[in-house]
Write a protein that holds these residues in place. Sequence first.
Motif: not given
Length: 304
Positions: A1-21, A67-73
Amino acid sequence: MAIELRHLRYFIAVAEELHFGRAAERLNISQPPLSQQIQSLENSINARLLERNNRNVSLTPAGNMFLKEAYLILAQVDAAATKAARMQKGELGEISIGFTSTIPFMNKVTLSLRQFRERYPEVAIHMHQMNTKQQIAPLLTGRIDVGIMRNTQLPDNLEYRLLFREPFMLAVYDGHPLLEYAPRGINLEMLSGYPMVFFEREVGTALYDEIITLLAQAGVTPMISQEAGEAMTILGLVSAGLGVSVVTESFTRMKVDGVQYIPLADNHSYSEVWLVNHKNRPISAAADRLINLLISNILNGKNK
């Protein structure tokens, strides 16, 4: 897996906003790259994290867990970065210090240790009591970071800084005839013929050698009646009338009934106290802070 920290931050932003824009605006990037990064993340972990259509974005069960795991990481990464920065500043870490048995009775040293503990409570200080010569091998191997010792011959890989010079004094029992010389000090030549209490050679290596040298220079062959391994034991034997003892000024902080101290008339009789470390091994920022505090206190005369 080529997961980077920026992927986690991007995902958290979308998960919190529930809106890509809104998430893209929050992240200060455009929406298409954000969508691509989220899709790349899902492909990497082989799980669908978001349900999206033209109107809504929602988290899948896998997305909720992720999302919960991303917060912890990210929290762990931030904590690690903070600790690293604090360690770089000397606010965290460990220091191993070698010290001789009389060091705890030196105000100049104990004051600095107390102040350092108050200022940097999260730095662990490990104290190791060793005589001067016993400190050399641990300093060479790195078992201890710095040593506080008497002056001695050092190998080339070790260097020292003179902390201060400590005068020699004579410890005698109450009523000893030499006490009449206390007001003006005593000459070492006057000790000839008096029984003396000494450090054991294996314990007080540097002091033993220094005192023997001082007496030899004064033409005195010591009549050693007793030897002891601890400073308090030496003073106890003096109190019991088993002999007098040439000691350093730090001994006077040990209050033993029946013992008095006479200064030496020769004010050039002193023992040097050194701070020793390895020449080629960098010391930690925490150890550097302690060293600077100790030297500063000594230069500023904070020795009471």
